[in-house]
Design a protein around this motif. Structure first.
Motif, short mmCIF file in Angstrom:
data_model
loop_
_atom_site.label_atom_id
_atom_site.label_comp_id
_atom_site.label_asym_id
_atom_site.label_seq_id
_atom_site.Cartn_x
_atom_site.Cartn_y
_atom_site.Cartn_z
N MET A 156 -72.17 25.08 -3.52
CA MET A 156 -71.67 24.07 -2.65
C MET A 156 -73.09 23.23 -2.25
SD MET A 156 -70.12 24.39 1.14
CE MET A 156 -68.70 25.10 0.61
N PRO A 157 -73.03 21.90 -2.33
CA PRO A 157 -74.11 21.01 -1.93
C PRO A 157 -74.75 21.55 -0.46
CG PRO A 157 -72.67 19.85 -2.96
CD PRO A 157 -72.01 21.01 -2.59
N ALA A 158 -76.05 21.33 -0.20
CA ALA A 158 -76.46 21.77 1.05
C ALA A 158 -75.81 20.66 2.20
CB ALA A 158 -78.12 21.77 1.05
N LEU A 159 -75.77 19.65 2.00
CA LEU A 159 -75.17 18.78 3.00
C LEU A 159 -73.77 19.23 3.37
CD1 LEU A 159 -75.43 16.19 4.98
CD2 LEU A 159 -74.73 14.82 3.00
N ARG A 160 -73.07 19.39 2.57
CA ARG A 160 -71.33 19.72 2.90
C ARG A 160 -71.57 21.25 3.51
NH1 ARG A 160 -67.73 20.79 -2.16
NH2 ARG A 160 -68.73 18.65 -2.56
N ALA A 161 -72.24 22.17 3.17
CA ALA A 161 -72.40 23.35 3.78
C ALA A 161 -73.01 23.18 5.38
CB ALA A 161 -73.37 24.27 2.98
N ALA A 162 -73.82 22.40 5.54
CA ALA A 162 -74.51 22.30 7.03
C ALA A 162 -73.37 21.45 7.48
CB ALA A 162 -75.86 21.29 6.93
N LEU A 163 -72.81 20.49 7.20
CA LEU A 163 -71.75 19.65 7.86
C LEU A 163 -70.57 20.79 8.37
CD1 LEU A 163 -71.48 16.26 6.19
CD2 LEU A 163 -72.48 16.92 8.11
N LEU A 164 -70.23 21.66 7.43
CA LEU A 164 -69.10 22.60 7.65
C LEU A 164 -69.75 23.59 8.80
CD1 LEU A 164 -67.42 23.15 4.07
CD2 LEU A 164 -66.47 22.36 5.96
N GLY A 165 -70.63 23.92 8.59
CA GLY A 165 -71.26 24.57 9.76
C GLY A 165 -71.25 24.10 11.05
N ILE A 166 -71.78 22.84 11.18
CA ILE A 166 -71.59 22.01 12.34
C ILE A 166 -69.98 22.05 13.11
CG2 ILE A 166 -71.85 19.80 13.41
CD1 ILE A 166 -74.12 19.12 11.49
N LEU A 167 -69.07 21.79 12.16
CA LEU A 167 -67.63 21.86 12.46
C LEU A 167 -67.29 23.07 13.21
CD1 LEU A 167 -66.04 19.46 9.70
CD2 LEU A 167 -66.62 18.88 12.13
N VAL A 168 -67.56 24.05 12.53
CA VAL A 168 -67.39 25.61 12.87
C VAL A 168 -67.75 25.83 14.33
CG1 VAL A 168 -67.33 27.95 12.43
CG2 VAL A 168 -66.84 26.47 10.45
N ILE A 202 -85.68 11.67 14.34
CA ILE A 202 -86.26 10.46 13.74
C ILE A 202 -87.71 10.84 13.07
CG2 ILE A 202 -87.06 8.40 14.24
CD1 ILE A 202 -85.01 7.90 16.21
N GLU A 203 -88.42 11.43 13.86
CA GLU A 203 -89.74 11.90 13.19
C GLU A 203 -89.66 12.91 11.80
OE1 GLU A 203 -94.23 13.68 14.58
OE2 GLU A 203 -92.17 14.29 15.67
N VAL A 204 -88.80 13.48 11.76
CA VAL A 204 -88.52 14.68 10.90
C VAL A 204 -88.02 13.65 9.61
CG1 VAL A 204 -87.32 16.36 9.92
CG2 VAL A 204 -88.27 16.55 12.06
N LEU A 205 -87.16 12.66 9.79
CA LEU A 205 -86.64 11.92 8.76
C LEU A 205 -87.71 10.84 8.10
CD1 LEU A 205 -83.03 10.82 10.17
CD2 LEU A 205 -83.70 12.55 8.24
N VAL A 206 -88.49 10.33 9.04
CA VAL A 206 -89.76 9.55 8.61
C VAL A 206 -90.71 10.45 7.72
CG1 VAL A 206 -91.44 8.04 9.34
CG2 VAL A 206 -89.29 7.96 10.51
N ILE A 207 -91.01 11.57 8.16
CA ILE A 207 -92.14 12.56 7.60
C ILE A 207 -91.43 12.59 6.10
CG2 ILE A 207 -92.91 14.67 7.27
CD1 ILE A 207 -93.30 14.63 10.37
N LEU A 208 -90.12 13.05 6.00
CA LEU A 208 -89.37 13.45 4.69
C LEU A 208 -89.56 12.03 3.76
CD1 LEU A 208 -86.61 15.72 6.03
CD2 LEU A 208 -88.68 16.22 4.84
N GLY A 209 -88.92 10.89 4.45
CA GLY A 209 -89.16 9.74 3.68
C GLY A 209 -90.49 9.33 3.11
N GLY A 210 -91.33 9.36 4.03
CA GLY A 210 -92.68 9.11 3.62
C GLY A 210 -93.38 9.78 2.39
N GLU A 225 -85.67 5.32 -6.47
CA GLU A 225 -85.87 6.92 -6.50
C GLU A 225 -85.90 7.48 -4.98
OE1 GLU A 225 -88.02 6.98 -10.54
OE2 GLU A 225 -89.55 7.07 -8.91
N VAL A 226 -86.74 6.78 -4.24
CA VAL A 226 -86.87 7.00 -2.85
C VAL A 226 -85.65 7.26 -2.03
CG1 VAL A 226 -88.07 6.65 -0.50
CG2 VAL A 226 -89.14 6.33 -2.77
N VAL A 227 -84.79 6.08 -2.16
CA VAL A 227 -83.47 6.21 -1.56
C VAL A 227 -82.54 7.28 -1.98
CG1 VAL A 227 -81.32 5.04 -1.11
CG2 VAL A 227 -83.61 3.67 -1.07
N ALA A 248 -83.28 14.38 2.83
CA ALA A 248 -83.36 14.20 4.53
C ALA A 248 -81.97 14.64 4.97
CB ALA A 248 -83.90 12.93 4.59
N LEU A 249 -80.93 14.08 4.51
CA LEU A 249 -79.57 14.09 5.24
C LEU A 249 -79.14 15.67 5.21
CD1 LEU A 249 -77.81 11.13 3.81
CD2 LEU A 249 -79.04 11.36 5.77
#
Length: 455
Positions: A1-13, A41-49, A305-307, A314-315
Motif C-alpha cells: 500500500m502506498p505510504a500516503l494512503r496508509a497514513a491517511l487511513l491511519g488519520i481517519l481511524v 511548513i518548515e518540514v515541507l520546505v526542507i524536503l522540497g529544498g 522532477e522536483v514536483v 513530502a505528502l
C-alpha cells in the motif's frame, strides 16, 4: 500500500477513535493542529529544498564530478568501503536526503570493483547518519513532540549513534575483506566510525543539529584523504571539483554563520526564519541553478522532477506527522505510554525496537518519530530516565532501520548493473534486505543495551 494512503487511513481511524472513546480531547484538536502548522511548513520546505538540490546537482553533472574525484582517492577495498560508508554516503544524505546518498555511493563502489550485491549492501550501510539526513526534519519533529529543542534531541541521538557508526564500519570491513579481516582493518573501522561519530556529536553540541551529519561526514572524508596523502597518494582538487563544491559550501556556511550571528541580532521572530535549514536550502538551490549554468530545458526537467518527487516524499511525511499530532492531541498516546510503562525495565528494550519498526514501515525517521516519539517521551519519567535521552535512542534505531526499508533497498538494487553480471552475483531485494537486516538487528540490540546500561 502506498505510504500516503496508509497514513491517511491511519488519520481517519485515529479521528474515529478520538470521536468515540476520547471525546473530551476533541476540543483540543482544532487549535492544536493550527499550532503545528509552522512546523509542518518548515518540514515541507526542507524536503522540497533537499529534493531540488539533489536534482540540480545531478542534472548539472556536479554530482558526477564530485563522485569521480572521490573515486580517485580510494586505495583498496577496505579504505574504499569505509570512505563511502562513513563519508560519501552520509554527506550526500545529510545535505539532500531521500536516499540520494545511496545513489551516489553504490555506483562508486561498483566502479571500485565491488560486485553488485556487496556494493548495494555497503551503500545502504552508509545511511548511518539518517537522523541528520536532509538537515534533520525527523529530529525536529521528535523534539517538537516532546517539548524539547532539535539540538537537544540531536545530542541525545548522537551519543548512542556512535554505536551505529562504529557498527556499520565493522560490518563494512567484514563485507569488503576477502576472507578473514586483518586487525588493522578492524582498527581502521573503529577509528573511522569514531571520527564521523565524534564529529557529529561535537557539531550538535557546539553548532546545532541541522548541519551535524554533513560536518561529521566531511570530517571523515578529510581524515581518509589525509591518510591517503600520508601513504604517498596524490591528492589534487581540480578547478571543476572546486566549482562543484560551491553549492554545498554555501549551504553549510549559511547555516553555520546564521546559527552564530542571528542570536546576537535584534531580529525578533524573524530569527527562526533566518536560521531555518529550509531557508538556506532554498538559497542554495537558487545559487546552484545559477552557478552550475543549467540550461532552460534542464531547468524545466528539474522542476518537473522536483514536483513529482516532492509529492511522493513530502505528502506522506506530512500525513505521518499529522497522524502523530492527532494521536498526541487526541489523547491516544497516553494509554499507549501507560501500557509500555507497565512492562517496567523491559520498556527500555522495547523502545528502540518500536522505533526500528517505525523506521522500517515508513522508510523515514520523520514518519517513525511522528508516530512514536510522543509516547516514548511520556513513558520515560515513569521509568526514571530522561525523555530526551530515551527518544534520542529511539530516533537512532528508527533511522537505522530505514536502510532496510523496501524503498531504500530497491533504490540500492536498481543502482547496480545487471547486464553482463552472473545471476548469482546480482543484487536482489531479498538477498540485500537479509544482509542489511542482520547488521541492523545486531545494532538495535546494542541500542537496547545502551538504554539498560547508560540511561
Amino acid at each position: 500500500m502506498p505510504a500516503l494512503r496508509a497514513a491517511l487511513l491511519g488519520i481517519l481511524v485515529a479521528l474515529g477513535v478520538v470521536a468515540v472513546a476520547f471525546r473530551d480531547h476533541l476540543s483540543e484538536l482544532g487549535s492544536g493542529l493550527v499550532g503545528w502548522a509552522p512546523t509542518l511548513i518548515e518540514v515541507l520546505v526542507i524536503l522540497g529544498g533537499g529534493i531540488a538540490l539533489s536534482r540540480i546537482m545531478d542534472r548539472s553533472g556536479a554530482q558526477g564530478v564530485l563522485a569521480d574525484w572521490v573515486g580517485r582517492l580510494t586505495g583498496g577495498p577496505v579504505p574504499t568501503a569505509l570512505l563511502v560508508v562513513h563519508g560519501v554516503t552520509p554527506f550526500a544524505e545529510s545535505v539532500t536526503g531521500f536516499g540520494v546518498g545511496v545513489m551516489v555511493g553504490v555506483p562508486l563502489l561498483v566502479a571500485a570493483g565491488f560486485g553488485p550485491h556487496r556494493a548495494a549492501v555497503l551503500g545502504l550501510l552508509g545511511l548511518c547518519a539518517v537522523p541528520w539526513g536532509a538537515l534533520g526534519p525527523g529530529t525536529i519533529i521528535a523534539g517538537r513532540l516532546i517539548g524539547a529543542s532539535a539540538q537537544e534531541v540531536g545530542v541525545a541521538t548522537a551519543w548512542p549513534n556512535l554505536l551505529v557508526f562504529v557498527g556499520v564500519g565493522v560490518a563494512a570491513v567484514l563485507i569488503a575483506s576477502p576472507g578473514r579481516p586483518a586487525p588493522v582493518h578492524l582498527g581502521a573501522a573503529l577509528l573511522s566510525g569514531l571520527l564521523v561519530g565524534l564529529g557529529v556529536l561535537a557539531s550538535n553540541i557546539l553548532i546545532g543539529m541541522a548541519p551535524s551529519g554533513a560536518l561529521g561526514a566531511l570530517l571523515a572524508i578529510v581524515g581518509h584523504v589525509l591518510v591517503r596523502r600520508a601513504q604517498g597518494a596524490p591528492v589534487r582538487m581540480a578547478r571543476e571539483v572546486r566549482r562543484a563544491l560551491v553549492p554545498y559550501v554555501v549551504l553549510l556556511a549559511g547555516i553555520l554563520v546564521s546559527a552564530w550571528t542571528v542570536p546576537l541580532l535584534p531580529v525578533g521572530g524573524a530569527g527562526a526564519l533566518l536560521t531555518s535549514p529550509g531557508t538556506w536550502l532554498v538559497v542554495t538551490c537558487l545559487v546552484a541553478v545559477s552557478w552550475t549554468r543549467l540550461a532552460g530545458p534542464e531547468r524545466a526537467a528539474v522542476a518537473r522532477e522536483v514536483v513529482s518527487m516532492w509529492q511522493g516524499v513530502a505528502l506522506p511525511t506530512a500525513a505521518f506527522l499529522a497522524l502523530g499530532v492527532v494521536m498526541v492531541l487526541g489523547g491516544l498516546t497516553e494509554p499507549l505510554a501507560r501500557a509500555l510503562g507497565s512492562t517496567g525495565p523491559f520498556a527500555l528494550v522495547l523502545t528502540p525496537v518500536i522505533g526500528a519498526l517505525g523506521g522500517y514501515v515508513t522508510g523515514s525517521g520523520a514518519g517513525a518519530n511522528s508516530m512514536f516519539a510522543a509516547g516514548t517521551g511520556a513513558v520515560a519519567p515513569g521509568l526514571g530516565v530522561s525523555p530526551v535521552g530515551l527518544v534520542g535512542v529511539q530516533n537512532a534505531a528508527a533511522c537505522l532501520f530505514t536502510m532496510a526499508s523496501p524503498a531504500r533497498v530497491l533504490l540500492a538494487v536498481v543502482s547496480t548493473p545487471r547486464d553482463g553480471v552472473a545471476e548469482t552475483d546480482r543484487a536482489s531485494l531479498p538477498r540485500v534486505t537479509r544482509s542489511v537486516l542482520v547488521v541492523d538487528l545486531v545494532l538495535v540490540a546494542c541500542l537496547a543495551a545502551w538504554n539498560l546500561v547508560v540511561l
